[in-house]
Design a protein around this motif. Structure first.
Motif, PDB file in Angstrom:
ATOM      1  N   LEU A 145       0.780  -1.670  -0.206  1.00  0.00           N
ATOM      2  CA  LEU A 145      -0.175  -0.070  -0.083  1.00  0.00           C
ATOM      3  C   LEU A 145       0.817   1.069  -0.140  1.00  0.00           C
ATOM      4  O   LEU A 145       0.635   1.780  -0.747  1.00  0.00           O
ATOM      5  CB  LEU A 145      -0.917   0.113   1.214  1.00  0.00           C
ATOM      6  CG  LEU A 145      -2.614   1.102   1.233  1.00  0.00           C
ATOM      7  CD1 LEU A 145      -2.987   0.611   0.182  1.00  0.00           C
ATOM      8  CD2 LEU A 145      -2.287   1.040   2.073  1.00  0.00           C
ATOM      9  N   TYR A 168       1.186   3.964  -3.047  1.00  0.00           N
ATOM     10  CA  TYR A 168       0.635   5.088  -2.988  1.00  0.00           C
ATOM     11  C   TYR A 168       2.077   6.472  -3.120  1.00  0.00           C
ATOM     12  O   TYR A 168       2.230   8.085  -2.344  1.00  0.00           O
ATOM     13  CB  TYR A 168       0.306   5.690  -1.666  1.00  0.00           C
ATOM     14  CG  TYR A 168      -1.440   5.705  -1.432  1.00  0.00           C
ATOM     15  CD1 TYR A 168      -2.232   6.581  -2.515  1.00  0.00           C
ATOM     16  CD2 TYR A 168      -2.192   4.577  -1.778  1.00  0.00           C
ATOM     17  CE1 TYR A 168      -3.599   5.633  -2.806  1.00  0.00           C
ATOM     18  CE2 TYR A 168      -3.271   3.930  -2.074  1.00  0.00           C
ATOM     19  CZ  TYR A 168      -3.760   5.122  -2.329  1.00  0.00           C
ATOM     20  OH  TYR A 168      -5.524   4.325  -2.930  1.00  0.00           O
ATOM     21  N   SER A 200      -3.490  11.376   5.891  1.00  0.00           N
ATOM     22  CA  SER A 200      -5.285  11.368   5.757  1.00  0.00           C
ATOM     23  C   SER A 200      -6.234  12.103   6.640  1.00  0.00           C
ATOM     24  O   SER A 200      -6.333  12.673   6.087  1.00  0.00           O
ATOM     25  CB  SER A 200      -6.133   9.529   6.295  1.00  0.00           C
ATOM     26  OG  SER A 200      -7.177  10.094   6.712  1.00  0.00           O
ATOM     27  N   ALA A 202      -7.867  11.327  -1.156  1.00  0.00           N
ATOM     28  CA  ALA A 202      -7.950  10.007  -1.797  1.00  0.00           C
ATOM     29  C   ALA A 202      -7.184   9.477  -0.274  1.00  0.00           C
ATOM     30  O   ALA A 202      -7.421   7.942   0.293  1.00  0.00           O
ATOM     31  CB  ALA A 202      -7.103   9.795  -2.914  1.00  0.00           C
ATOM     32  N   LEU A 223      -9.108   6.560   1.903  1.00  0.00           N
ATOM     33  CA  LEU A 223      -8.643   5.344   1.739  1.00  0.00           C
ATOM     34  C   LEU A 223      -7.974   5.066   3.148  1.00  0.00           C
ATOM     35  O   LEU A 223      -8.963   3.364   3.762  1.00  0.00           O
ATOM     36  CB  LEU A 223      -6.935   5.178   1.556  1.00  0.00           C
ATOM     37  CG  LEU A 223      -5.852   4.251   1.903  1.00  0.00           C
ATOM     38  CD1 LEU A 223      -6.761   3.054   1.015  1.00  0.00           C
ATOM     39  CD2 LEU A 223      -4.403   4.414   1.279  1.00  0.00           C
ATOM     40  N   GLU A 224      -8.658   5.708   4.279  1.00  0.00           N
ATOM     41  CA  GLU A 224      -8.407   5.188   5.872  1.00  0.00           C
ATOM     42  C   GLU A 224     -10.360   4.665   6.252  1.00  0.00           C
ATOM     43  O   GLU A 224      -9.861   3.809   6.384  1.00  0.00           O
ATOM     44  CB  GLU A 224      -7.839   6.464   6.194  1.00  0.00           C
ATOM     45  CG  GLU A 224      -8.199   5.969   8.491  1.00  0.00           C
ATOM     46  CD  GLU A 224      -7.414   7.337   8.831  1.00  0.00           C
ATOM     47  OE1 GLU A 224      -7.277   6.931   9.861  1.00  0.00           O
ATOM     48  OE2 GLU A 224      -8.507   8.691   8.621  1.00  0.00           O
ATOM     49  N   ARG A 229     -12.320   3.845   3.983  1.00  0.00           N
ATOM     50  CA  ARG A 229     -12.706   1.987   2.874  1.00  0.00           C
ATOM     51  C   ARG A 229     -11.655   1.427   3.409  1.00  0.00           C
ATOM     52  O   ARG A 229     -11.979  -0.087   3.841  1.00  0.00           O
ATOM     53  CB  ARG A 229     -12.047   2.600   1.995  1.00  0.00           C
ATOM     54  CG  ARG A 229     -12.433   1.023   0.472  1.00  0.00           C
ATOM     55  CD  ARG A 229     -10.857   1.234  -0.232  1.00  0.00           C
ATOM     56  NE  ARG A 229      -9.753   0.761  -0.130  1.00  0.00           N
ATOM     57  CZ  ARG A 229      -8.528   0.117  -1.096  1.00  0.00           C
ATOM     58  NH1 ARG A 229      -8.680   0.866  -2.042  1.00  0.00           N
ATOM     59  NH2 ARG A 229      -7.221  -0.614  -0.692  1.00  0.00           N
TER      60      ARG A 229
END
Length: 402
Positions: free
Chosen positions: A176, A180, A227, A261, A265-266, A268
């Motif tokens: 991950l 990113y 985030s 994003a 993402l966090e 999700r």
């Protein structure tokens, strides 16, 4: 394209028919439940982030950390006006005068920002009316918004952690971080200016603080800090701060959107998986069920948080995209809207929408143009009532709530 735009507008403003139904057999909206994120706020801490993230001084805000700003209240008030007009078109609010107390229920979490959001929305939803708001005293924890930590719905830690890791995917957090890496580098450049040791968010690998029965799993390291930083930049933008202040003049509007994003993402990873979402949303699910029931109020509004939005989005597996925001990022003042409809036989259905202001609209906090706020019909996978993709029967919708 013209047909699709016209159909979307018809659904958004309350057309009695749903795509795929016969005009002679319309569906009529008879209950609406809105789960709404609070409006624009400052960071919840001062300083906003640990000093090793950036040597810069974060911009000042006009209110205490975490409180709804005056600009945010104005933006929420615009939504109350728009929502009130839509509900009157559905005849769920009276065309004139105030709604009966039993016709509308407003529930807010006990933070200042959620209470103030509910008040700003209610004041313009029905101008001149006094609408009751159900909330605990400010800063007294409300177990309805904290089902896991309050013991209302304890987690299965093993299932929760497994669900998180399944969403992270092959290669785990290392993969991950690698995926990113370019966006992390862009965020570091905004935070630090020129590269320097011990500055930025990307140096610490992403990891997981595991779940407990009374605590949700939490990210640590790069993605977690990214985030938070991305959300601060977005809130500064939504507050209408000059671009010279946002990211200390090093961030563009395109950066703010792209970096969102990390925030999406966090959620999700941590909030949308069913093993976490069903437990965390358990108490609010009761309020939603009551709002969809025959005995419930015609309109229910819950003033909550981005986590609540992500939980409900995960339970229905719905996705949205608002201009200026990353996909599935919960917008300040944005709402997941559940509409209950019935046909001429009395059969009940539920459809979902996402209603929010675009980033440009939030920055201006000005009256909407003729198009109003962003309003997007959402498709619920597995629901195909009456041959309409994404339309659920009421029973299917209730089952999704857990």
């Amino acid at each position: 394209m013209k047909l699709r735009i016209g159909l979307g507008l018809a659904l958004a403003i309350g057309s009695p028919a749903v795509a795929g139904t016969r005009p002679a057999d319309p569906l009529v909206v008879d209950r609406v439940v809105l789960l709404m994120r609070h409006g624009v706020r400052p960071p919840t801490k001062a300083p906003a982030m640990p000093p090793e993230v950036t040597p810069e001084r974060w911009p000042d805000w006009p209110v205490q950390p975490g409180w709804l700003t005056p600009h945010g209240a104005t933006a929420v008030a615009r939504l109350g006006t728009a929502d009130g007009a839509a509900l009157r078109r559905h005849r769920l609010l009276p065309a004139r005068g105030c709604p009966a107390p039993a016709a509308i229920r407003i529930v807010a979490d006990s933070d200042q920002r959620t209470i103030a959001t509910a008040r700003a929305w209610a004041a313009t939803l029905a101008p001149g009316c006094t609408l009751a708001i159900d909330h605990r005293p400010q800063d007294v924890a409300d177990p309805r918004f904290n089902a896991i930590e309050s013991g209302r719905a304890p987690l299965d830690p093993a299932k929760a952690d497994a669900a998180v890791m399944a969403d992270v995917g092959p290669g785990g957090f290392a993969a991950l971080d690698a995926r990113y890496k370019p966006l992390l580098a862009r965020l570091d450049a905004i935070l630090c200016g020129t590269p320097r040791p011990g500055c930025g968010v990307s140096a610490t690998p992403t990891g997981l603080a595991p779940a407990r029965a009374d605590k949700r799993p939490k990210l640590t390291g790069a993605i977690d800090r990214a985030s938070t930083a991305a959300q601060i930049l977005l809130l500064e933008t939504a507050e209408g701060m000059p671009m010279a202040q946002i990211g200390w003049g090093r961030a563009t509007l395109a950066d703010v959107t792209a970096l969102g994003a990390f925030h999406a993402l966090e959620f999700r990873i941590l909030a949308r998986p069913r093993a976490v979402a069903a437990a965390n949303f358990a108490a609010l699910a009761d309020i939603v069920r009551e709002g969809l029931a025959d005995s419930g109020p015609q309109v229910t509004m819950i003033s909550g948080h981005d986590t609540n939005i992500a939980n409900l989005g995960g339970l229905f597996d719905v996705h949205w995209r608002v201009p200026g925001f990353a996909a599935d990022d919960p917008v300040p003042g944005g709402a997941l809207v559940l509409e209950r409809l019935h046909d001429r036989t009395g059969k009940r259905y539920v459809r979902l929408r996402y209603r929010a202001q675009t980033l440009a609209q939030l920055r201006r906090a000005a009256p909407f143009g003729p198009k109003g706020p962003h309003d997007q019909n959402l498709s619920v996978p597995g629901c195909n009532a009456r041959g309409v993709a994404g339309l659920c029967t009421l029973e299917e919708a209730i089952a999704r709530l857990g």
